[in-house]
Design an enzyme around this catalytic site. Sequence first.
Site, PDB file in Angstrom:
ATOM      1  N   ASN A 241     101.242 -68.869  17.513  1.00 51.08           N
ATOM      2  CA  ASN A 241      99.943 -69.445  17.845  1.00 51.08           C
ATOM      3  C   ASN A 241      99.971 -70.386  19.038  1.00 51.08           C
ATOM      4  O   ASN A 241     100.907 -71.158  19.218  1.00 51.08           O
ATOM      5  CB  ASN A 241      99.383 -70.228  16.653  1.00 51.08           C
ATOM      6  N   CYS A 242      98.886 -70.318  19.800  1.00 46.47           N
ATOM      7  CA  CYS A 242      98.615 -71.313  20.827  1.00 46.47           C
ATOM      8  C   CYS A 242      97.271 -71.968  20.530  1.00 46.47           C
ATOM      9  O   CYS A 242      96.488 -72.239  21.441  1.00 46.47           O
ATOM     10  CB  CYS A 242      98.606 -70.665  22.210  1.00 46.47           C
ATOM     11  N   VAL A 243      96.975 -72.173  19.250  1.00 47.07           N
ATOM     12  CA  VAL A 243      95.755 -72.885  18.875  1.00 47.07           C
ATOM     13  C   VAL A 243      96.004 -74.385  18.976  1.00 47.07           C
ATOM     14  O   VAL A 243      97.124 -74.827  19.190  1.00 47.07           O
ATOM     15  CB  VAL A 243      95.297 -72.517  17.440  1.00 47.07           C
TER      16      VAL A 243
END
Length: 428
Positions: A241-243
């Site tokens: 993830n790159c949230v």
Amino acid sequence: MRLELGKIYIKDVQFGPQTKVENGVLYINKEELLKEVGGDERLKSIDVELAHPGEEVRIIPVKDVIEPRVKVEGPGGIFPGFISKVDTVGSGRTHVLKGTAVVTTGKIVGFQEGIIDMSGEGAKYTPFSKTHNIVMICEPVDNLPQHEHEEAVRMVGLKAAAYLGKAGKDVTPDEIKVYETLPLLQQVAQYPNLPKVIYVYMLQSQGLLHDTYVYGVDAKKIIPTFIYPTEVFDGAIISGNCVSACDKNPTYVHMNNPIIEDLYERHGKDINFLGCVITNENVYLADKERSSNYTAKLVEFLGADAVIISEEGFGNPDADLVMNCYKIEEKGIKTVLVTDEYAGRDGSSQSLADSTPKADAVVTAGNANEIIVLPPMKKVIGHPEAADVIAGGFAGSLRPDGSIEAEIQVITGATSEVGFGYLSAKTY
């Protein structure tokens, strides 16, 4: 399924001529580690630095955090589908280098990355200010597509954690903790008078660098299914993830999922913990309906009396959370939600994008929009200019003196230390 976690407590990490654990110290052969993780032509350079609790050190932007572990007994290996073959894990014995973490950084992948401060105000909000961090600095070649960039950095982190974990394979653990979940009918029969509890474990899977992997498969490709809790401890679920930093579950948090650990603590005392149902978080309405239908159906089939539901991310995933809650409650099964909320900087805005009157037992992870000022650090590992573009930052977040003014969502793992008081009277 029965898993022994052998915890080897690490009080310091140093570079040395041999990678080993001795007297509570993890020594790392730097050249050997870099050789182990190298070879990907998508990365023009990889380096490693150490960051210890209490030091005036900032790591930015943080991509992922992973705990070094190694399988000692039982089938499979750590991180199945990536580092090891796709064998079912979660049984036997696994050794853990407790107190250490591999952190990946370098040029920013997506704008939603994070910060770890090893001291100062920011250190209060992240569990990773308390770990001895082995920081892998990964710089990509020019014009590398973001998805390839993310994959390359992800694999460096997993390889580093697996390599370091092996140092604990033949070390006698300081503590051994046993976790066990029996096959369903046996588990129900073991504690027939206790309420049967399932954990609905929502995984971020909306794509566009919002990805979680289960045994190497992108979670957006699965339908809700059962997983033994102990499988998670062996790295069956990992983050891609790159949230927003405080929203995502780094791989470390999956491996140490606090809800699973707390449910095991209550297991056999006041609940009968049957296991986990993993489900995804989708973009389109039809996919949300399908997954929430399957989740409710599976929870009912397993015979749950009560369910804990956690979400990963905010906004769009709130709809998945509420659908799961509503449909499970409609089947007469009680739910408790763990929410990820954005209520505006003054806390007065609507904090969830969806709601239902049936969501009447909720534990909040706090307001991610709250403003915080991080003091300057003597040393920065990575790229401090990322502070102006990561989620929660803004133009001017990075001040001339090196301090950072931003929303608390910039801190990696800021919600992972929530005190889970979710097993309310409603559960019973």
